[in-house]
Design a protein around this motif. Structure first.
Motif, PDB file in Angstrom:
ATOM      1  N   ASP A  35       0.879  -1.166   0.000  1.00 33.84           N
ATOM      2  CA  ASP A  35       0.000   0.000   0.000  1.00 33.84           C
ATOM      3  C   ASP A  35       0.918   1.218   0.000  1.00 33.84           C
ATOM      4  OD1 ASP A  35      -2.760   1.198   0.344  1.00 33.84           O
ATOM      5  OD2 ASP A  35      -1.713   2.082   2.063  1.00 33.84           O
ATOM      6  N   ILE A  36       1.154   1.789  -1.156  1.00 34.56           N
ATOM      7  CA  ILE A  36       2.205   2.789  -1.317  1.00 34.56           C
ATOM      8  C   ILE A  36       2.061   3.990  -0.388  1.00 34.56           C
ATOM      9  CG2 ILE A  36       3.327   4.353  -2.945  1.00 34.56           C
ATOM     10  CD1 ILE A  36       4.072   1.362  -3.194  1.00 34.56           C
ATOM     11  N   PRO A  37       0.864   4.544  -0.165  1.00 32.56           N
ATOM     12  CA  PRO A  37       0.777   5.643   0.812  1.00 32.56           C
ATOM     13  C   PRO A  37       1.311   5.254   2.185  1.00 32.56           C
ATOM     14  CG  PRO A  37      -1.216   5.565  -0.512  1.00 32.56           C
ATOM     15  CD  PRO A  37      -0.435   4.324  -0.849  1.00 32.56           C
ATOM     16  N   ALA A  48       3.453   2.644   2.770  1.00 35.42           N
ATOM     17  CA  ALA A  48       4.871   2.311   2.623  1.00 35.42           C
ATOM     18  C   ALA A  48       5.731   3.569   2.572  1.00 35.42           C
ATOM     19  CB  ALA A  48       5.084   1.464   1.370  1.00 35.42           C
ATOM     20  N   LYS A  49       5.253   4.605   1.909  1.00 38.32           N
ATOM     21  CA  LYS A  49       6.020   5.843   1.823  1.00 38.32           C
ATOM     22  C   LYS A  49       6.227   6.479   3.195  1.00 38.32           C
ATOM     23  CE  LYS A  49       5.159   7.418  -2.921  1.00 38.32           C
ATOM     24  NZ  LYS A  49       4.564   8.492  -3.770  1.00 38.32           N
ATOM     25  N   GLN A  50       5.229   6.352   4.060  1.00 33.06           N
ATOM     26  CA  GLN A  50       5.350   6.903   5.405  1.00 33.06           C
ATOM     27  C   GLN A  50       6.401   6.167   6.228  1.00 33.06           C
ATOM     28  OE1 GLN A  50       1.481   6.896   7.272  1.00 33.06           O
ATOM     29  NE2 GLN A  50       0.534   8.128   5.661  1.00 33.06           N
ATOM     30  N   ASN A  51       6.646   4.919   5.890  1.00 33.04           N
ATOM     31  CA  ASN A  51       7.560   4.087   6.674  1.00 33.04           C
ATOM     32  C   ASN A  51       8.932   3.924   6.045  1.00 33.04           C
ATOM     33  OD1 ASN A  51       5.753   3.356   8.858  1.00 33.04           O
ATOM     34  ND2 ASN A  51       4.644   2.121   7.360  1.00 33.04           N
ATOM     35  N   SER A  52       9.129   4.397   4.814  1.00 31.15           N
ATOM     36  CA  SER A  52      10.401   4.180   4.138  1.00 31.15           C
ATOM     37  C   SER A  52      10.733   5.338   3.214  1.00 31.15           C
ATOM     38  CB  SER A  52      10.370   2.873   3.336  1.00 31.15           C
ATOM     39  OG  SER A  52      11.512   2.765   2.518  1.00 31.15           O
ATOM     40  N   ALA A  53      11.851   5.997   3.496  1.00 23.43           N
ATOM     41  CA  ALA A  53      12.305   7.083   2.631  1.00 23.43           C
ATOM     42  C   ALA A  53      12.728   6.556   1.266  1.00 23.43           C
ATOM     43  CB  ALA A  53      13.468   7.818   3.293  1.00 23.43           C
ATOM     44  N   VAL A  54      13.257   5.334   1.224  1.00 22.82           N
ATOM     45  CA  VAL A  54      13.686   4.746  -0.049  1.00 22.82           C
ATOM     46  C   VAL A  54      12.493   4.549  -0.965  1.00 22.82           C
ATOM     47  CG1 VAL A  54      14.677   2.689  -1.146  1.00 22.82           C
ATOM     48  CG2 VAL A  54      15.750   3.652   0.891  1.00 22.82           C
ATOM     49  N   ILE A  55      11.410   4.017  -0.440  1.00 24.67           N
ATOM     50  CA  ILE A  55      10.205   3.827  -1.245  1.00 24.67           C
ATOM     51  C   ILE A  55       9.584   5.171  -1.586  1.00 24.67           C
ATOM     52  CG2 ILE A  55       7.861   2.868  -1.232  1.00 24.67           C
ATOM     53  CD1 ILE A  55       8.949   0.553   0.457  1.00 24.67           C
ATOM     54  N   SER A  56       9.591   6.095  -0.642  1.00 26.22           N
ATOM     55  CA  SER A  56       9.011   7.409  -0.873  1.00 26.22           C
ATOM     56  C   SER A  56       9.707   8.148  -2.011  1.00 26.22           C
ATOM     57  CB  SER A  56       9.084   8.246   0.401  1.00 26.22           C
ATOM     58  OG  SER A  56       8.531   9.534   0.213  1.00 26.22           O
ATOM     59  N   GLY A  57      11.012   7.921  -2.159  1.00 30.14           N
ATOM     60  CA  GLY A  57      11.765   8.624  -3.188  1.00 30.14           C
ATOM     61  C   GLY A  57      11.797   7.934  -4.535  1.00 30.14           C
ATOM     62  N   PHE A  58      11.130   6.793  -4.669  1.00 33.04           N
ATOM     63  CA  PHE A  58      11.156   6.025  -5.919  1.00 33.04           C
ATOM     64  C   PHE A  58      10.187   6.633  -6.925  1.00 33.04           C
ATOM     65  CE2 PHE A  58      10.152   1.791  -8.112  1.00 33.04           C
ATOM     66  CZ  PHE A  58      11.287   1.850  -8.907  1.00 33.04           C
ATOM     67  N   SER A  59      10.642   6.825  -8.131  1.00 34.23           N
ATOM     68  CA  SER A  59       9.819   7.497  -9.138  1.00 34.23           C
ATOM     69  C   SER A  59       8.814   6.577  -9.816  1.00 34.23           C
ATOM     70  CB  SER A  59      10.718   8.144 -10.202  1.00 34.23           C
ATOM     71  OG  SER A  59      11.547   7.168 -10.817  1.00 34.23           O
ATOM     72  N   ASN A  60       8.877   5.281  -9.554  1.00 35.31           N
ATOM     73  CA  ASN A  60       7.923   4.334 -10.161  1.00 35.31           C
ATOM     74  C   ASN A  60       7.284   3.456  -9.085  1.00 35.31           C
ATOM     75  OD1 ASN A  60      10.288   4.645 -12.437  1.00 35.31           O
ATOM     76  ND2 ASN A  60       8.239   4.493 -13.348  1.00 35.31           N
ATOM     77  N   PRO A  61       6.614   4.059  -8.127  1.00 37.01           N
ATOM     78  CA  PRO A  61       6.059   3.277  -7.015  1.00 37.01           C
ATOM     79  C   PRO A  61       4.995   2.278  -7.451  1.00 37.01           C
ATOM     80  CG  PRO A  61       5.168   5.505  -6.991  1.00 37.01           C
ATOM     81  CD  PRO A  61       6.264   5.490  -8.015  1.00 37.01           C
ATOM     82  N   GLY A 106       3.615  -1.457  -5.507  1.00 38.00           N
ATOM     83  CA  GLY A 106       2.344  -1.659  -4.828  1.00 38.00           C
ATOM     84  C   GLY A 106       1.264  -0.781  -5.424  1.00 38.00           C
ATOM     85  N   TYR A 107       0.196  -0.594  -4.665  1.00 38.79           N
ATOM     86  CA  TYR A 107      -0.957   0.173  -5.118  1.00 38.79           C
ATOM     87  C   TYR A 107      -0.758   1.649  -4.764  1.00 38.79           C
ATOM     88  CZ  TYR A 107      -3.195  -4.392  -5.523  1.00 38.79           C
ATOM     89  OH  TYR A 107      -3.493  -5.694  -5.855  1.00 38.79           O
ATOM     90  N   VAL A 108      -0.762   2.493  -5.766  1.00 39.92           N
ATOM     91  CA  VAL A 108      -0.568   3.922  -5.528  1.00 39.92           C
ATOM     92  C   VAL A 108      -1.880   4.598  -5.116  1.00 39.92           C
ATOM     93  CG1 VAL A 108       1.422   4.085  -7.058  1.00 39.92           C
ATOM     94  CG2 VAL A 108      -0.877   4.411  -7.991  1.00 39.92           C
TER      95      VAL A 108
END
Length: 616
Positions: A225-227, A229-242, A246-248
């Motif tokens: 769940d990308i929203p 996951a982004k809150q829990n990981s800076a690496v995932i948050s900074g990825f340009s193709n989330p 997962g689900y954006v």
């Protein structure tokens, strides 16, 4: 007699083009291959082709360096795990099991596409063709999902390449599209295999439905769940193709509702599961036997197997059959490959359901007493009664009990000399194989006393999907959809079989209890590697240092011992917990390891691929 699909030894049929020729001596058929036209004109040859595709399952859970060695549960005895040190990269992908290896999985996917393309036009009986198609849909979904749960979104390939294909490159599908593509195959498989009776080891309606439960449970989890996951990981948050991870957008709760329905559908099938109808905990000894029966696949435990791989010792040299050699303690000439950590051992509760506590003197003085019965069926610990030793060890240890410590011999209060246990790295039997953690895996080990020599194999099935996993999936979905009563009911069914008391917790404590229960019950079954990631607790549990057990046995005053044997009458035992020495494995966590890298060779061959975050 029930037929069982065993390790397949036939080679993959070569699909060859046969052209006409005026010279008879050139118009011959090879003796070791079948032409495409011959293969798909014959039901038996077609089945042999499909049967070979199952070989992509490989050793499964019984691989020497299993996935649990790449978690907080275990340590691999023969080399550092780069993935646990966050030292992986596109040029060093670490230990990627062949069941998740990019090229190997796509080789099998390609074979399913070849089979499905040809099965659409075969002229032999329609029922056989439909059944083979159902198996291929399952296998295509299975192999795609092996890649999906490891890498995130991958190319979903449901077509066959031909000599006329001009572009063999293909982009990664979004995670959402991957899930839809896999579920579509599994639904087709379940429909085609409905009512079909197949040999054990082959795909089935239940297998397709159970894999669907796994796919949707993973898809609903926080990592995808990308929203969240982004809150829990800076690496995932900074990825340009989330969208690859997962689900954006969309409703995560709706995804849990879908996972819950898929899991409940399997539970409603009936005919699977072993002793999950108890209303109270069974005895310790019965619980140990039942847990062993599940992984040995006998005594009723075979009802747990929904999709498994089986072995015939005389017909296979598969490493899964060599599990005893790879994992028995070195004092039996085994290799002690998979060694449970103290971190994991501490997760086993006391028999009364309380958490084990090193600060309690009584528990610290006897850490292997009154524990969850599954501990005794899963872990070799100091003093474990096991099999008679081989000839060179029997004179030293005539009792066949594991020795993971350093002990005194001689007379307590008088002259003593240190004796190093036969199953340690100071043993006089193959000390290079000795355990580093003070433990060795017992689960999946055949207790037959005749299997003690390192040159003997076992026939324990490797369960790829078992019923209890689906039960856990259902419990998790119930928790996520706020149905605690149902979750507790099913969780206690598993605990009662294990001889453990009912869970009465609620809220976050119940979630923690569920996660611990899942890890203990499914130990060494390729679950922890993915569970800790999808729950996004990996930074805590995978980033911690490996804890090991060091044991010293000192003779009590006036006690004389010449041949060591575990004895609380003769010895005081001191249990020391410490971190493993630097250099053996320096564990750390980096969020890029949530999604391991695609190998650079694959990236170079397919320029349309996008690398996972943290490796660009």
């Amino acid at each position: 007699m029930k037929k069982i699909l065993k390790k397949i030894l036939i080679p993959l049929f070569s699909i060859i083009l046969v052209t006409s020729c005026n010279k008879d001596f050139l118009n011959t058929q090879p003796l070791d291959k079948a032409a495409a036209a011959s293969t798909w004109a014959d039901a038996n040859l077609s089945q042999m082709f499909v049967t070979e595709i199952y070989n992509g399952v490989h050793e499964g859970l019984l691989q020497q360096n299993s996935l649990d060695n790449q978690t907080d549960n275990c340590l691999f005895n023969f080399g550092r795990q780069d993935i646990m040190e966050s030292a992986i990269s596109p040029t060093n992908t670490g230990n990627v099991l062949n069941t998740m290896e990019w090229g190997e999985m796509y080789k099998r996917i390609r074979a399913t596409n070849v089979a499905l393309g040809n099965l659409a036009t075969v002229t032999f009986d329609a029922a056989t063709a439909a059944r083979l198609k159902g198996e291929c849909y399952f296998l295509r979904g299975y192999y795609h999902n092996q890649l999906l749960r490891y890498y995130g979104g991958i190319p979903i390939i449901k077509f066959g390449y031909s000599l006329n294909t001009t572009d063999f490159t293909i982009a990664r599908n979004s995670y959402d599209d991957c899930v839809k593509g896999i579920i579509s195959d599994l639904d087709s498989s379940a429909q085609l295999l409905d009512g079909k009776s197949l040999a054990s080891g082959r795909a089935s309606k239940a297998a397709a439905m159970s894999l669907k439960s796994r796919v949707l449970t993973y898809a609903a989890s926080d990592l995808h769940d990308i929203p969240t996951a982004k809150q829990n990981s800076a690496v995932i948050s900074g990825f340009s193709n989330p969208e690859l991870l997962g689900y954006v957008s969309g409703d995560q709760n709706a995804r849990w509702v879908a996972a819950k329905a898929a899991s409940k559908a399997v539970l409603d099938l009936g005919g699977f599961g072993y002793n999950l109808d108890l209303t109270a905990p069974q005895s310790k000894e019965t619980a140990i036997t039942d847990y062993q029966n599940v992984y040995l696949g006998k005594g009723g435990g075979e009802k747990e197997a929904i999709f498994a791989k089986y072995y015939i010792n005389a017909a296979t040299d598969d490493w899964g059959a060599w599990f005893p050699r790879n994992n028995m303690p070195n004092g039996y000439h085994g290799w002690s490959s998979t060694e449970p950590t103290q971190n994991f051992v501490d997760s086993y509760e006391m028999m009364d359901g309380t958490k084990f506590d090193w600060t309690k003197p009584a528990e610290a003085a006897a850490p292997y007493e009154n524990r969850d019965p599954r501990f005794y069926a899963s872990v070799f610990y100091d003093g474990t009664p096991w099999k008679p030793r081989t000839t060179d060890g029997a004179a030293i240890d005539p009792n066949g009990e594991l020795q993971f410590g350093t002990y005194q011999t001689g007379t307590g209060g008088g002259t003593t000399i240190p004796y190093f246990g036969l199953d340690t790295r100071n043993s006089n039997i193959e000390n290079w194989n000795g355990t580093r953690t003070g433990y060795v895996i017992r689960k999946m080990m055949d207790p037959n006393p005749a299997i003690v020599d390192m040159n003997q194999k076992e026939e324990i099935p490797t369960m790829q999907i078992r019923f209890t996993e689906v039960v856990f999936n259902y419990i998790e979905a119930c928790l996520e959809t706020h149905d605690e009563p149902t979750a507790i009911t099913w969780l206690n069914k598993i605990r009662f079989r294990a001889g453990m008391p009912a869970v009465t917790a609620s809220g976050s404590a119940l979630v923690d209890a569920y996660r611990n229960e899942r890890n203990v019950e499914m130990f060494a079954e390729d679950q922890r590697f993915f569970d800790a990631r999808r729950w996004m607790i990996a930074p805590v549990v995978f980033g911690q240092k490996v804890k090991i057990m060091v044991i010293n046995g000192t003779l009590k005053p006036g006690k004389t011992v010449t041949t060591y044997r575990y004895s609380k009458d003769n010895y005081n035992y001191i249990y020391h917990i410490q971190e493993i020495e630097q250099g053996v494995e320096n564990r750390s966590w980096n969020d890029k390891v949530y999604f391991p890298p695609i190998n650079l060779d694959e990236m170079n061959k397919n320029k349309k691929l996008i690398q996972n975050p943290g490796y660009q």
